[in-house]
Design an enzyme around this catalytic site. Structure first.
Site, PDB file in Angstrom:
ATOM      1  N   SER A 289     -45.153 -29.277  43.032  1.00 16.91           N
ATOM      2  CA  SER A 289     -44.938 -29.554  44.448  1.00 16.91           C
ATOM      3  C   SER A 289     -43.625 -29.015  45.002  1.00 16.91           C
ATOM      4  CB  SER A 289     -44.999 -31.064  44.697  1.00 16.91           C
ATOM      5  OG  SER A 289     -46.326 -31.521  44.555  1.00 16.91           O
TER       6      SER A 289
ATOM      7  N   GLU B  34       0.773  -1.234   0.000  1.00 16.84           N
ATOM      8  CA  GLU B  34       0.000   0.000   0.000  1.00 16.84           C
ATOM      9  C   GLU B  34       0.809   1.290   0.000  1.00 16.84           C
ATOM     10  OE1 GLU B  34      -3.390   0.084  -0.265  1.00 16.84           O
ATOM     11  OE2 GLU B  34      -3.145  -2.066  -0.627  1.00 16.84           O
TER      12      GLU B  34
END
Length: 707
Positions: free
Chosen positions: A364, A94
């Protein structure tokens, strides 16, 4: 005549040149100078990139999930963490004059202007690395003269104010590499499935080659062009001194990960997705903002013990094999001594319904909260109650199959899960069903839930008597919390998932501070209740923990209306070290059946999942016992002492009444509330009992235990 006009022409030419000089030289230079002077270049630390935050188990190593910002996957790293070969490859690809140029390229700017005038997008810009970074992080990518000029000016000024290494580091953490990966660390995982530090030069060149056109130069879909660009990068690395010619000649194009298998962008899988949701919600409560999550690369260490979590997930998966595919389960484990959530399983769909966080009828299991209220009011475990049918309002309550024990202690009735005995116990409470609700709330049941402004109440008033049989809804998460409080001798700790939060720069944002907790019920009440629950695991189809480890537990089942089928089945139980709640139901609220078509009960799959989870989680840990209960109540009757059967024993008490042919149902396990079948209790709660009935630690109040 011509001689007369010559001086005028010369003056006109000079004037034109002067105007041109001003228009094309002075004005642009002046504008550029003004722009340069007024341009605001942020400091390196002020330009924050969006990046991933990671959620870990309690070992701070095992990743459970990640929080990915909208911009994609990114992990911030320092320049010295980036291999030299990768830095060289990016510069070769780059900006080969990066360390010597002034931060911008005049020729590149000219090409960009030409492209704007001619409409030629391919003219390019020849941007330097500094310019690329400024475009990505500061000025954006709008196609205009103004934006390009601003990019040029800020790049020039940044080159003077930032060090080259600061610019390069920022660029390498910002640039897009494709595959939803931003920055070099994310790209390394996305392309090669390896940490950044392990990249070799050939792999570094692949990443650098992708920057120019990330989507078009992915080697998985465009190997030919990707390899051409790769060769260009390698040649540049030789030219710039980052690679020897011999290394270049030996380089072989590396294989990359199939993008379909790339997990870098996946936030969480399976049960971990539901843990992530709980963690994110808790982070908000403690002040960690969404911006923190998106920009600071947080490392979030949770309370989840990976062995406990794996035990829960594996137990459900293994025990569900061969069963109805509609079955669903929830498993939550909490450490009683501090409130840490050690396992959390709400289902296998990371983005699906969280059954651990869903209100469900409790059956229960809720009898233990009624019994805790009775013990707090001085009614001992030795109190005798009839197990005969009992009428309340216009409904007659019975036990499963007409079973009973005649008159037996409430401790024995708990083990056998007799509905009738517990309705009579509830009628003996000073405020009846309200005391059951208040005790459950005090122990840890949520007072409100989404869709339920107030829980355990009948339209804001006193709950029906069926509350003690599990008529009302609570979450598996709440069941684990309340059970943990009881297992901790009545001291409640706020449950929590988040242990520690640090930033990418190792700044500690949050660390959980241990607390002494709050006493919610007297220690002796909790210890008496634990002793009453001690025989139940062995009684429930021999689900005693491995090695005869002591536990306290309770099963529960709720019926599906008046169909004769069940719909929810529970097993909740604990040791002093770990409290675990397990629920099993169906995805569409259809009958809850086992693989041979019989009704499923809490003593079946839920108890098996509970035992398997607890055995794996506690393997190798010391055997601990609950404190011995002391006598309480008006007759000073001692609490029954439970002696566990010897390991390997197959004997157990047999309840009076007919034996069941269902090999999964335990003798004596009863249904919980039948939908729509419990009468309303009129009136409002009586005044609260005297304060001395509740043991309170100095300086700590107990909110709404009896109100």
């Amino acid at each position: 005549m011509e001689k007369l006009h010559a001086p005028r022409r010369r003056r006109w030419i000079l004037w034109s040149l002067a105007v041109a000089f001003v228009l094309f030289i002075v004005v642009p230079v002046g504008v550029a100078v003004a722009a340069y002077v007024t341009a605001d270049v942020p400091e390196p630390e002020e330009l924050v990139n969006k990046q991933v935050s990671n959620i870990y188990a309690s070992d701070s190593t095992t990743e459970l999930a990640r929080i990915v910002p909208p911009e994609g996957n990114r992990e911030q790293v320092n320049l010295d963490q980036i291999p030299e070969s990768l830095r060289g490859a990016v510069l070769a690809a780059e900006d080969r004059e990066f360390y010597t140029n002034p931060g911008f390229s005049v020729t590149g700017f000219a090409r960009a202007v030409k492209g704007q005038i001619t409409g030629d997008d391919s003219a390019g810009g020849g941007s330097t690395i500094t310019q690329q970074y400024v475009k990505n992080a500061v000025v954006g990518n709008e196609r205009s003269y103004e934006r390009k000029l601003k990019e040029l000016v800020i790049s020039a000024k940044m080159a003077n104010e930032w060090s080259k290494n600061d610019v390069l580091e920022a660029y390498l953490n910002t640039i897009y590499f494709g595959r939803n990966s931003y920055g070099v660390a994310a790209a390394s995982e996305a392309y090669f499935g390896k940490p950044l530090a392990e990249l070799v030069p050939a792999e570094s060149a692949v990443l650098a080659a992708s920057i120019q056109r990330p989507s078009q130069l992915d080697p998985w879909t465009n190997r030919t062009e990707a390899e051409q660009r790769w060769n260009y990068v390698l040649d540049g690395m030789v030219a710039t001194g980052y690679l020897s010619q011999a290394e270049r000649d030996a380089a072989v194009y590396p294989e990359v990960v199939d993008p379909a298998l790339n997990q870098a962008y996946v936030e969480a899988t399976g049960a971990n997705g539901l843990i992530k949701n709980q963690v994110v919600a808790e982070l908000e409560q403690i002040g960690i903002t969404q911006e923190d999550l998106d920009t600071r690369g947080l490392r979030i260490t949770t309370t989840i013990d990976i062995r406990n979590q794996n035990a829960a997930v594996d137990s459900v998966s293994r025990i569900f094999q061969g069963e109805d595919e509609k079955l669903r389960s929830a498993v939550v484990s909490i450490e009683p001594s501090n409130g840490a959530v050690r396992a959390y399983y709400g289902g296998d769909d990371a983005a699906g319904w969280d059954y651990a966080n869903a209100p469900i009828q409790t059956g229960s299991t809720f009898k233990i909260y009624g019994l805790a209220a009775a013990l707090q009011q001085g009614i001992p475990l030795a109190t005798m109650y009839s197990s005969a049918p009992v009428t309340t309002g216009n409904v007659t309550v019975t036990n499963v199959g007409g079973n009973g024990c005649g008159y037996c202690t409430i401790a024995e009735a708990l083990k056998r899960s007799h509905n009738t005995s517990f309705i009579r116990l509830e009628q003996d409470l000073e405020n009846g069903s309200q005391d059951v609700a208040d005790m459950a709330h005090a122990l840890g049941m949520a007072r409100s839930l989404p869709g339920y402004p107030s829980t355990l109440t009948e339209n804001g008033g006193q709950p029906y008597e069926g509350i003690i049989l599990g008529q009302y809804e609570s979450r598996p998460f709440d069941q684990a919390i309340a059970l943990a409080t009881l297992s901790n001798e009545g001291v409640w700790h706020e449950p929590y998932f988040v242990e520690k939060v640090t930033t990418a720069d190792n700044e500690i944002l949050y660390e959980h501070t241990p607390t002494t907790g709050q006493r919610r019920v007297s220690a002796n009440v909790a210890n008496n209740l634990m002793s009453a629950m001690a025989p139940i695991a062995a009684w429930s189809n021999q689900n005693q923990l491995a090695g005869g480890r002591e536990s306290a537990s309770k099963t529960g089942t709720t019926q599906l209306g008046d169909t004769g089928f069940n719909k929810d089945a529970w097993m909740i139980g604990s040791t002093p070290q770990l409290a675990t709640a397990v629920w099993v139901g169906t995805v569409d609220n259809t009958p809850l059946l086992n693989y041979w078509g019989g009704n499923m009960y809490g003593s079946g799959l839920p108890a098996q999942i509970w035992k398997s989870t607890m055995d794996q989680a506690l393997e190798g840990k010391p055997f601990e016992s609950f404190p011995a209960p002391q006598p309480l109540g008006f007759n000073n009757a001692p609490a029954p002492q439970y002696v566990p059967p010897a390991p390997g024993s197959t004997s157990r008490p047999v309840e009076e009444g007919p034996e069941t042919e269902n090999p999964e149902a335990e003798p004596g396990e009863e249904e919980g509330a039948i939908e729509g079948g419990v009468p309303e209790v009129p009136g409002v709660p009586a005044p609260p009992p005297p304060p001395e009935q509740v043991e309170i630690l100095p300086g700590i109040s107990i909110p709404n235990i009896f109100n």
